[in-house]
Motif scaffolding. Structure first.
Motif, PDB file in Angstrom:
ATOM      1  N   TRP A   8       0.845  -1.186   0.000  1.00  0.00           N
ATOM      2  CA  TRP A   8       0.000   0.000   0.000  1.00  0.00           C
ATOM      3  C   TRP A   8       0.878   1.232   0.000  1.00  0.00           C
ATOM      4  O   TRP A   8       1.973   1.231   0.528  1.00  0.00           O
ATOM      5  CB  TRP A   8      -1.029   0.018   1.127  1.00  0.00           C
ATOM      6  N   ASN A   9       0.360   2.257  -0.640  1.00  0.00           N
ATOM      7  CA  ASN A   9       1.077   3.527  -0.628  1.00  0.00           C
ATOM      8  C   ASN A   9       0.083   4.637  -0.334  1.00  0.00           C
ATOM      9  O   ASN A   9      -1.117   4.486  -0.545  1.00  0.00           O
ATOM     10  CB  ASN A   9       1.845   3.774  -1.920  1.00  0.00           C
ATOM     11  N   LYS A  10       0.606   5.704   0.186  1.00  0.00           N
ATOM     12  CA  LYS A  10      -0.249   6.847   0.513  1.00  0.00           C
ATOM     13  C   LYS A  10       0.523   8.139   0.394  1.00  0.00           C
ATOM     14  O   LYS A  10       1.754   8.163   0.461  1.00  0.00           O
ATOM     15  CB  LYS A  10      -0.870   6.717   1.893  1.00  0.00           C
ATOM     16  N   CYS A  11      -0.246   9.197   0.225  1.00  0.00           N
ATOM     17  CA  CYS A  11       0.288  10.544   0.157  1.00  0.00           C
ATOM     18  C   CYS A  11      -0.227  11.290   1.377  1.00  0.00           C
ATOM     19  O   CYS A  11      -1.410  11.230   1.684  1.00  0.00           O
ATOM     20  CB  CYS A  11      -0.191  11.228  -1.109  1.00  0.00           C
ATOM     21  N   ARG A  16      -1.967  23.593   2.144  1.00  0.00           N
ATOM     22  CA  ARG A  16      -2.777  23.777   0.933  1.00  0.00           C
ATOM     23  C   ARG A  16      -1.926  23.832  -0.330  1.00  0.00           C
ATOM     24  O   ARG A  16      -2.412  23.538  -1.422  1.00  0.00           O
ATOM     25  CB  ARG A  16      -3.607  25.044   1.041  1.00  0.00           C
ATOM     26  N   ASP A  17      -0.670  24.196  -0.203  1.00  0.00           N
ATOM     27  CA  ASP A  17       0.190  24.287  -1.389  1.00  0.00           C
ATOM     28  C   ASP A  17       0.990  23.000  -1.625  1.00  0.00           C
ATOM     29  O   ASP A  17       1.809  22.940  -2.526  1.00  0.00           O
ATOM     30  CB  ASP A  17       1.126  25.487  -1.290  1.00  0.00           C
ATOM     31  N   PHE A  18       0.743  21.981  -0.810  1.00  0.00           N
ATOM     32  CA  PHE A  18       1.370  20.651  -0.940  1.00  0.00           C
ATOM     33  C   PHE A  18       2.884  20.670  -0.749  1.00  0.00           C
ATOM     34  O   PHE A  18       3.572  19.732  -1.131  1.00  0.00           O
ATOM     35  CB  PHE A  18       1.032  20.000  -2.292  1.00  0.00           C
ATOM     36  N   SER A  19       3.405  21.714  -0.161  1.00  0.00           N
ATOM     37  CA  SER A  19       4.857  21.819   0.022  1.00  0.00           C
ATOM     38  C   SER A  19       5.388  20.789   1.013  1.00  0.00           C
ATOM     39  O   SER A  19       6.584  20.487   0.997  1.00  0.00           O
ATOM     40  CB  SER A  19       5.237  23.226   0.479  1.00  0.00           C
ATOM     41  N   ASP A  20       4.523  20.246   1.856  1.00  0.00           N
ATOM     42  CA  ASP A  20       4.960  19.242   2.827  1.00  0.00           C
ATOM     43  C   ASP A  20       4.531  17.827   2.428  1.00  0.00           C
ATOM     44  O   ASP A  20       4.524  16.916   3.247  1.00  0.00           O
ATOM     45  CB  ASP A  20       4.405  19.577   4.215  1.00  0.00           C
ATOM     46  N   MET A  21       4.215  17.627   1.149  1.00  0.00           N
ATOM     47  CA  MET A  21       3.736  16.332   0.653  1.00  0.00           C
ATOM     48  C   MET A  21       4.792  15.245   0.863  1.00  0.00           C
ATOM     49  O   MET A  21       5.966  15.441   0.574  1.00  0.00           O
ATOM     50  CB  MET A  21       3.401  16.430  -0.826  1.00  0.00           C
ATOM     51  N   VAL A  22       4.337  14.093   1.372  1.00  0.00           N
ATOM     52  CA  VAL A  22       5.203  12.933   1.594  1.00  0.00           C
ATOM     53  C   VAL A  22       4.549  11.721   0.935  1.00  0.00           C
ATOM     54  O   VAL A  22       3.340  11.512   1.055  1.00  0.00           O
ATOM     55  CB  VAL A  22       5.393  12.654   3.109  1.00  0.00           C
ATOM     56  N   PHE A  23       5.335  10.950   0.236  1.00  0.00           N
ATOM     57  CA  PHE A  23       4.880   9.703  -0.380  1.00  0.00           C
ATOM     58  C   PHE A  23       5.465   8.540   0.413  1.00  0.00           C
ATOM     59  O   PHE A  23       6.668   8.494   0.652  1.00  0.00           O
ATOM     60  CB  PHE A  23       5.349   9.630  -1.840  1.00  0.00           C
ATOM     61  N   ALA A  70      10.144  10.208  -7.628  1.00  0.00           N
ATOM     62  CA  ALA A  70       9.308  11.083  -8.457  1.00  0.00           C
ATOM     63  C   ALA A  70       7.824  10.951  -8.133  1.00  0.00           C
ATOM     64  O   ALA A  70       7.030  11.820  -8.515  1.00  0.00           O
ATOM     65  CB  ALA A  70       9.547  10.774  -9.934  1.00  0.00           C
ATOM     66  N   GLN A  71       7.424   9.911  -7.421  1.00  0.00           N
ATOM     67  CA  GLN A  71       6.012   9.682  -7.118  1.00  0.00           C
ATOM     68  C   GLN A  71       5.389  10.820  -6.320  1.00  0.00           C
ATOM     69  O   GLN A  71       4.198  11.085  -6.436  1.00  0.00           O
ATOM     70  CB  GLN A  71       5.826   8.370  -6.360  1.00  0.00           C
ATOM     71  N   VAL A  72       6.163  11.498  -5.510  1.00  0.00           N
ATOM     72  CA  VAL A  72       5.617  12.598  -4.707  1.00  0.00           C
ATOM     73  C   VAL A  72       5.064  13.697  -5.622  1.00  0.00           C
ATOM     74  O   VAL A  72       4.029  14.297  -5.312  1.00  0.00           O
ATOM     75  CB  VAL A  72       6.640  13.138  -3.686  1.00  0.00           C
ATOM     76  N   CYS A  76       1.356  11.948  -6.137  1.00  0.00           N
ATOM     77  CA  CYS A  76       0.735  12.624  -4.993  1.00  0.00           C
ATOM     78  C   CYS A  76       0.254  14.027  -5.327  1.00  0.00           C
ATOM     79  O   CYS A  76      -0.936  14.329  -5.197  1.00  0.00           O
ATOM     80  CB  CYS A  76       1.714  12.684  -3.822  1.00  0.00           C
ATOM     81  N   LYS A  77       1.158  14.887  -5.709  1.00  0.00           N
ATOM     82  CA  LYS A  77       0.782  16.279  -5.947  1.00  0.00           C
ATOM     83  C   LYS A  77      -0.189  16.397  -7.117  1.00  0.00           C
ATOM     84  O   LYS A  77      -1.140  17.179  -7.064  1.00  0.00           O
ATOM     85  CB  LYS A  77       2.019  17.145  -6.177  1.00  0.00           C
ATOM     86  N   HIS A  78       0.035  15.605  -8.146  1.00  0.00           N
ATOM     87  CA  HIS A  78      -0.849  15.616  -9.311  1.00  0.00           C
ATOM     88  C   HIS A  78      -2.286  15.302  -8.899  1.00  0.00           C
ATOM     89  O   HIS A  78      -3.221  16.042  -9.221  1.00  0.00           O
ATOM     90  CB  HIS A  78      -0.348  14.620 -10.354  1.00  0.00           C
ATOM     91  N   ASN A  79      -2.493  14.215  -8.179  1.00  0.00           N
ATOM     92  CA  ASN A  79      -3.840  13.826  -7.769  1.00  0.00           C
ATOM     93  C   ASN A  79      -4.421  14.760  -6.714  1.00  0.00           C
ATOM     94  O   ASN A  79      -5.624  15.035  -6.723  1.00  0.00           O
ATOM     95  CB  ASN A  79      -3.850  12.378  -7.274  1.00  0.00           C
ATOM     96  N   ALA A  80      -3.595  15.258  -5.826  1.00  0.00           N
ATOM     97  CA  ALA A  80      -4.082  16.188  -4.802  1.00  0.00           C
ATOM     98  C   ALA A  80      -4.581  17.478  -5.443  1.00  0.00           C
ATOM     99  O   ALA A  80      -5.595  18.045  -5.014  1.00  0.00           O
ATOM    100  CB  ALA A  80      -2.983  16.475  -3.788  1.00  0.00           C
ATOM    101  N   GLN A  81      -3.899  17.953  -6.465  1.00  0.00           N
ATOM    102  CA  GLN A  81      -4.329  19.168  -7.158  1.00  0.00           C
ATOM    103  C   GLN A  81      -5.671  18.950  -7.849  1.00  0.00           C
ATOM    104  O   GLN A  81      -6.543  19.819  -7.822  1.00  0.00           O
ATOM    105  CB  GLN A  81      -3.271  19.614  -8.169  1.00  0.00           C
ATOM    106  N   ILE A  82      -5.858  17.792  -8.450  1.00  0.00           N
ATOM    107  CA  ILE A  82      -7.129  17.479  -9.101  1.00  0.00           C
ATOM    108  C   ILE A  82      -8.251  17.446  -8.070  1.00  0.00           C
ATOM    109  O   ILE A  82      -9.322  18.037  -8.272  1.00  0.00           O
ATOM    110  CB  ILE A  82      -7.042  16.133  -9.856  1.00  0.00           C
TER     111      ILE A  82
END
Length: 91
Positions: A8-11, A16-23, A70-72, A76-82
């Motif tokens: 399993w993977n998660k983001c 709000r700007d996803f600057s702290d996004m972790v994969f 590169a997944q982050v 992650c960021k791609h889907n979070a923005q959508i």
């Protein structure tokens, strides 16, 4: 009376700007995480003897490691923005 294997993977993010996004990408065997990739760490970490061995091998694969890092952005960021724009459009 068999073996249980999953992945399993998660983001994770809180800004709000996803600057702290972790994969985080977990490889699980018999309900125990034996290998984990965390984008904050930037490489695979093994938690069992076999996991440590495999993590060492996987970390030597520079192409695979770059893809995982590169997944982050690509996942992650791609889907979070959508999702965020879909929610914002409805408010």
């Amino acid at each position: 009376n068999g073996y249980y294997r999953s992945r399993w993977n998660k983001c994770i993010h809180s800004s709000r700007d996803f600057s702290d996004m972790v994969f985080v990408d977990n490889y699980i065997f018999n309900k125990d995480v034996h290998i984990q990739f965390n984008s904050t760490v930037g490489e695979f970490v093994g938690y069992t003897a076999l996991g440590v061995h495999n993590a060492e091998l996987w970390n030597k694969d520079t192409t695979g490691l770059q893809q995982e890092r590169a997944q982050v952005d690509s996942f992650c960021k791609h889907n979070a923005q959508i999702r965020q724009s879909a929610i914002a459009d409805k408010t």
